[in-house]
Design a protein around this motif. Structure first.
Motif, PDB file in Angstrom:
ATOM      1  N   UNK A 134       0.831  -1.199   0.000  1.00 36.04           N
ATOM      2  CA  UNK A 134       0.000   0.000   0.000  1.00 36.04           C
ATOM      3  C   UNK A 134       0.868   1.251   0.000  1.00 36.04           C
ATOM      4  N   UNK A 135       1.957   1.224   0.760  1.00 33.47           N
ATOM      5  CA  UNK A 135       2.867   2.373   0.806  1.00 33.47           C
ATOM      6  C   UNK A 135       3.534   2.553  -0.554  1.00 33.47           C
ATOM      7  N   UNK A 136       3.954   1.462  -1.188  1.00 35.99           N
ATOM      8  CA  UNK A 136       4.580   1.539  -2.505  1.00 35.99           C
ATOM      9  C   UNK A 136       3.596   2.092  -3.542  1.00 35.99           C
ATOM     10  N   UNK A 137       2.352   1.665  -3.487  1.00 36.70           N
ATOM     11  CA  UNK A 137       1.343   2.153  -4.430  1.00 36.70           C
ATOM     12  C   UNK A 137       1.078   3.637  -4.212  1.00 36.70           C
TER      13      UNK A 137
ATOM     14  N   UNK B  69       1.809   6.626  -6.861  1.00 37.56           N
ATOM     15  CA  UNK B  69       0.782   7.586  -7.264  1.00 37.56           C
ATOM     16  C   UNK B  69       1.234   9.011  -6.973  1.00 37.56           C
ATOM     17  N   UNK B  70       1.867   9.224  -5.843  1.00 39.86           N
ATOM     18  CA  UNK B  70       2.347  10.562  -5.481  1.00 39.86           C
ATOM     19  C   UNK B  70       3.439  11.032  -6.434  1.00 39.86           C
ATOM     20  N   UNK B  71       4.337  10.147  -6.786  1.00 44.23           N
ATOM     21  CA  UNK B  71       5.409  10.496  -7.720  1.00 44.23           C
ATOM     22  C   UNK B  71       4.833  10.856  -9.087  1.00 44.23           C
TER      23      UNK B  71
ATOM     24  N   UNK C  97       4.968  14.574 -11.005  1.00 42.48           N
ATOM     25  CA  UNK C  97       5.480  14.752 -12.368  1.00 42.48           C
ATOM     26  C   UNK C  97       4.460  15.454 -13.253  1.00 42.48           C
ATOM     27  N   UNK C  98       3.209  15.057 -13.133  1.00 37.21           N
ATOM     28  CA  UNK C  98       2.156  15.687 -13.931  1.00 37.21           C
ATOM     29  C   UNK C  98       2.014  17.148 -13.547  1.00 37.21           C
TER      30      UNK C  98
END
Length: 68
Positions: A4-7, A11-13, A17-18
């Motif tokens: 969950x932390x990796x996901x 998503x945050x990364x 970028x966007x």
């Protein structure tokens, strides 16, 4: 839990970028808008001079500026 932390991190990364890409586009538009506003400002000064001093004086001033 680690998945969950990796996901969330992924998503945050992606979101960062966007947003960075969008910010670059917004900044470019601000720069273009600034150039346009400068042109509009100078045109307004010319119109103010023509109104206050009369069209003949403004025409002579423009001729001197552009060397006509």
């Amino acid at each position: 839990m680690a998945d969950q932390i990796d996901a969330t991190e992924a998503r945050l990364t992606t979101h960062e970028q966007i947003c960075a890409h969008r910010y670059e586009g917004i900044q470019a538009r601000f720069d273009e808008g600034s150039k346009r506003m400068t042109k509009i400002e100078y045109l307004l000064y010319a119109v103010i001079a023509a109104v206050l001093l009369g069209p003949g004086v403004a025409a002579e001033f423009v001729k001197k500026i552009f060397g006509l």
